[in-house]
Design a protein around this motif. Sequence first.
Motif, mmCIF file in Angstrom:
data_model
loop_
_atom_site.group_PDB
_atom_site.id
_atom_site.type_symbol
_atom_site.label_atom_id
_atom_site.label_comp_id
_atom_site.label_asym_id
_atom_site.label_seq_id
_atom_site.Cartn_x
_atom_site.Cartn_y
_atom_site.Cartn_z
ATOM 1 N N GLU A 239 0.841 -1.197 0.000
ATOM 2 C CA GLU A 239 0.000 0.000 0.000
ATOM 3 C C GLU A 239 0.877 1.248 0.000
ATOM 4 O O GLU A 239 1.983 1.248 0.555
ATOM 5 N N TYR A 240 0.345 2.314 -0.608
ATOM 6 C CA TYR A 240 1.055 3.590 -0.681
ATOM 7 C C TYR A 240 0.101 4.719 -0.311
ATOM 8 O O TYR A 240 -1.127 4.579 -0.440
ATOM 9 N N ALA A 241 0.668 5.803 0.123
ATOM 10 C CA ALA A 241 -0.149 6.985 0.425
ATOM 11 C C ALA A 241 -0.874 7.427 -0.837
ATOM 12 O O ALA A 241 -0.308 7.444 -1.927
ATOM 13 N N MET A 242 -2.132 7.784 -0.680
ATOM 14 C CA MET A 242 -2.947 8.207 -1.809
ATOM 15 C C MET A 242 -2.867 9.727 -1.955
ATOM 16 O O MET A 242 -2.817 10.466 -0.964
ATOM 17 N N VAL A 243 -2.845 10.196 -3.184
ATOM 18 C CA VAL A 243 -2.775 11.628 -3.460
ATOM 19 C C VAL A 243 -3.868 12.011 -4.446
ATOM 20 O O VAL A 243 -4.350 11.176 -5.223
ATOM 21 N N THR A 244 -4.262 13.268 -4.386
ATOM 22 C CA THR A 244 -5.201 13.827 -5.366
ATOM 23 C C THR A 244 -4.401 14.703 -6.314
ATOM 24 O O THR A 244 -3.771 15.679 -5.893
ATOM 25 N N ARG A 245 -4.435 14.379 -7.581
ATOM 26 C CA ARG A 245 -3.633 15.090 -8.578
ATOM 27 C C ARG A 245 -4.382 16.325 -9.074
ATOM 28 O O ARG A 245 -5.602 16.441 -8.880
ATOM 29 N N ASP A 247 -5.489 17.074 -11.872
ATOM 30 C CA ASP A 247 -6.602 16.782 -12.787
ATOM 31 C C ASP A 247 -7.804 16.174 -12.073
ATOM 32 O O ASP A 247 -8.794 15.804 -12.721
ATOM 33 N N GLY A 248 -7.734 16.052 -10.754
ATOM 34 C CA GLY A 248 -8.851 15.537 -9.976
ATOM 35 C C GLY A 248 -8.806 14.054 -9.714
ATOM 36 O O GLY A 248 -9.588 13.539 -8.909
ATOM 37 N N THR A 249 -7.902 13.325 -10.363
ATOM 38 C CA THR A 249 -7.801 11.883 -10.144
ATOM 39 C C THR A 249 -7.059 11.605 -8.846
ATOM 40 O O THR A 249 -6.259 12.409 -8.376
ATOM 41 N N THR A 250 -7.327 10.449 -8.269
ATOM 42 C CA THR A 250 -6.634 10.022 -7.051
ATOM 43 C C THR A 250 -5.950 8.691 -7.307
ATOM 44 O O THR A 250 -6.365 7.917 -8.174
ATOM 45 N N GLY A 251 -4.908 8.436 -6.551
ATOM 46 C CA GLY A 251 -4.187 7.187 -6.696
ATOM 47 C C GLY A 251 -2.924 7.202 -5.859
ATOM 48 O O GLY A 251 -2.602 8.190 -5.195
ATOM 49 N N PRO A 252 -2.187 6.092 -5.861
ATOM 50 C CA PRO A 252 -0.942 6.040 -5.089
ATOM 51 C C PRO A 252 0.101 6.986 -5.676
ATOM 52 O O PRO A 252 0.144 7.203 -6.887
ATOM 53 N N TRP A 253 0.926 7.547 -4.823
ATOM 54 C CA TRP A 253 1.922 8.522 -5.275
ATOM 55 C C TRP A 253 3.031 7.877 -6.081
ATOM 56 O O TRP A 253 3.727 8.563 -6.836
ATOM 57 N N HIS A 254 3.219 6.555 -5.949
ATOM 58 C CA HIS A 254 4.292 5.862 -6.664
ATOM 59 C C HIS A 254 3.739 4.554 -7.219
ATOM 60 O O HIS A 254 2.948 3.879 -6.560
ATOM 61 N N PRO A 255 4.150 4.165 -8.432
ATOM 62 C CA PRO A 255 3.638 2.914 -9.013
ATOM 63 C C PRO A 255 4.120 1.674 -8.304
ATOM 64 O O PRO A 255 3.523 0.599 -8.465
ATOM 65 N N GLY A 256 5.197 1.743 -7.529
ATOM 66 C CA GLY A 256 5.677 0.566 -6.812
ATOM 67 C C GLY A 256 7.174 0.637 -6.555
ATOM 68 O O GLY A 256 7.966 0.728 -7.490
ATOM 69 N N LEU A 257 7.559 0.585 -5.297
ATOM 70 C CA LEU A 257 8.966 0.680 -4.931
ATOM 71 C C LEU A 257 9.636 -0.689 -4.976
ATOM 72 O O LEU A 257 9.135 -1.653 -4.392
ATOM 73 N N CYS A 258 10.773 -0.736 -5.668
ATOM 74 C CA CYS A 258 11.564 -1.956 -5.741
ATOM 75 C C CYS A 258 12.946 -1.676 -5.160
ATOM 76 O O CYS A 258 13.197 -0.606 -4.609
ATOM 77 N N SER A 259 13.842 -2.632 -5.293
ATOM 78 C CA SER A 259 15.172 -2.472 -4.709
ATOM 79 C C SER A 259 15.931 -1.308 -5.313
ATOM 80 O O SER A 259 16.762 -0.688 -4.642
ATOM 81 N N ARG A 260 15.669 -0.981 -6.569
ATOM 82 C CA ARG A 260 16.375 0.132 -7.201
ATOM 83 C C ARG A 260 15.677 1.464 -6.930
ATOM 84 O O ARG A 260 16.312 2.441 -6.552
ATOM 85 N N SER A 261 14.379 1.497 -7.107
ATOM 86 C CA SER A 261 13.675 2.772 -6.939
ATOM 87 C C SER A 261 13.652 3.245 -5.496
ATOM 88 O O SER A 261 13.558 4.447 -5.237
ATOM 89 N N VAL A 262 13.757 2.333 -4.529
ATOM 90 C CA VAL A 262 13.773 2.774 -3.139
ATOM 91 C C VAL A 262 15.061 3.540 -2.842
ATOM 92 O O VAL A 262 15.069 4.472 -2.027
ATOM 93 N N THR A 375 5.659 13.415 -12.031
ATOM 94 C CA THR A 375 4.432 14.205 -11.995
ATOM 95 C C THR A 375 3.198 13.380 -12.348
ATOM 96 O O THR A 375 2.129 13.555 -11.748
ATOM 97 N N ALA A 376 3.331 12.469 -13.297
ATOM 98 C CA ALA A 376 2.176 11.669 -13.711
ATOM 99 C C ALA A 376 1.621 10.830 -12.564
ATOM 100 O O ALA A 376 0.418 10.551 -12.514
ATOM 101 N N SER A 377 2.478 10.440 -11.624
ATOM 102 C CA SER A 377 2.035 9.599 -10.507
ATOM 103 C C SER A 377 1.553 10.414 -9.316
ATOM 104 O O SER A 377 0.493 10.136 -8.756
ATOM 105 N N HIS A 378 2.336 11.433 -8.906
ATOM 106 C CA HIS A 378 1.968 12.164 -7.691
ATOM 107 C C HIS A 378 1.392 13.551 -7.967
ATOM 108 O O HIS A 378 0.899 14.206 -7.048
ATOM 109 N N GLY A 379 1.438 14.025 -9.199
ATOM 110 C CA GLY A 379 0.795 15.276 -9.555
ATOM 111 C C GLY A 379 1.561 16.540 -9.210
ATOM 112 O O GLY A 379 1.050 17.640 -9.413
ATOM 113 N N ILE A 380 2.789 16.418 -8.696
ATOM 114 C CA ILE A 380 3.566 17.595 -8.307
ATOM 115 C C ILE A 380 4.473 17.996 -9.457
ATOM 116 O O ILE A 380 5.107 17.143 -10.081
#
Length: 615
Positions: A239-245, A247-262, A375-380
């Motif tokens: 699970e990940y923290a949910m954000v409101t972008r 454009d009004g859509t909501t979803g997790p701020w990151h598509p998925g953390l792995c050993s490299r992206s973390v 930006t596409a994931s977290h909207g910032i």
Amino acid sequence: MLNLRVLPAQGRSLRAIVQRLGILASWASERELNSNLGLWHEDDSREFIAHKREALSPSSLHTFISTIKLLHRLGPLLSGGGLPSDPWPGVTSRKAANLAKTNHVTTPNIPPGTWFPLVRAAWQYIDVFGPDILSARRRYERLQNVAAGTLSEREYLLDDYLADPANHIPVHTDRMVATAESMVPGDINWRLLSLMIGIRRDVRAFQHTTRSAVVPRIRAKAEAAVEAGRGLPGGLLTEYAMVTRPDGTTGPWHPGLCSRSVLDESFALRAAAYVFVAALTMMRDSEVREITRGSVTEFYGAPAVISTKRKHDPDLPVAHWWIIEPVAQAIAIAEELSDHPDLIFSADKAHAKSGGGFNSGVIVRKFIERVNAGTASHGIHIPAARVTPHMFRKTMSMLTETEPGGEIALGIQLKHVAARTLANRTTQSYGACDPQWEKLLGTAVDHARFTGLIDFYDAHHAGENIGFGLGADQLKDTFDEIKTTMKELVATGRARQGDRRVEQDLLRKARISIRFGKLNHCAVNETNPIGAKCLEGEVKIPEGHRGPLIDRCQPGRCANSIIAPTHIPIWNAEKASLLALLEDPKLPSCRRAALDRQVADVQTVIDRTEGETDA
């Protein structure tokens, strides 16, 4: 005899000199000058400066001239020898560069369109994304610490792992940064899976070999589990923290953390902590970089951070900077992410090739790039602009200067107190505004003042003491009148009990003039500034200026001054600071007299609050 500074140069200063030497060497190579500096003529060096003068400002040109002069001064110490003579004998580098000496700070402010998104992005990383990043980081570290399996155990370990339906198979995501071609979104992350089933990180448990029949079999089992719906993007968190972008859509701020992206996000999180601390404390970059573990403390009743003041202080004194709770939170996160035993902003082993040596300018630039890549994931999104570490100090100083007592507060926080009691001309230069901010501050400050006024109103009617002095008494009377009017409206049916909007409208219509400051609040009426000490005497008021003159504020003597309870610790700290300066037996009499007057002024403020408290 060679006589240089007592303190050695910092590493980044040496790096800058080496870079300038490289530029000089490239220029000399293009013109086929002799590599032996001893054979150069003075005109060669002057020609180089003439070439650079067209493209550089006087302040930048000054550094190149200083470097060339250094090549002459250090000549006896250089293995190949230095320049035979100084191209500008008897002339300082500053004068040779036509750089006028001034107390004006040339560092620009960060544009408002970049400043606010940047600070918000840093806080979003710290407060919202940070818990996820730290959780994934801790889990990855635990996996590495407990993994002890070998190749001969891999099929057994995989079967045991798959036997628990709660266990997932990590799959690659369409991450925010470019990845190797083999890492296709949706495919299994074999290296992380190997670690998750208990195989050591250096063992490639699922790598194809020509002689092993085990690998195809265990890979088929893992792929079957993914087809059955057990695939987990990233693999480290469910699970990940949910954000409101935007454009009004909501979803997790990151598509998925792995050993490299973390690792990438840990780097971004520490960069966010640096940005936030640098932006909100007004500390110099060198002072931020000197923060050590356990540096958050209390200073005269307010939270503060301890660090070492280097600039203009060869004794390297330890100093305190007041902070707010979110800054303390950022420092705590930086402590957890740092690999250094003491420093919280130091070299990062995992990113040694990408700014991990903690070049502050690189850290800030890469943080902005990292945020915008996601930006596409977290909207910032942070608009592009030049941002350097020193610009944080300058911009926050400018924002602080807009409040009553701002110059005094700046003098304390910028550590200009020792140069002149409370503040100096450099302090005023730090607080200088620019056209980009002037228009914005006109409306933003009014909104912030009204928000603060609402808080004061609520606190007063909750029974709290909002301040001391005649200005505070007048404000309390106005608040009571508004509350009385509100009760009459409710009694006559023209408003409902608890109608917040009507009450705030009454507060707005009262047209209460107030400026909230770090050392006091100013309640002077712009249209009728009776009793304003800052406007007394022969005062030259700038054309078009309305209201009080902030740099002439006298908090302890003005009838319009409000000393709030939150101001008292700062005044006590200022008194202690002044008394410490007076302990110097070598203090000139004129300087001692000036400090005595300042102590008297500070004591006037303290006496006002203590008198009302005792009463």
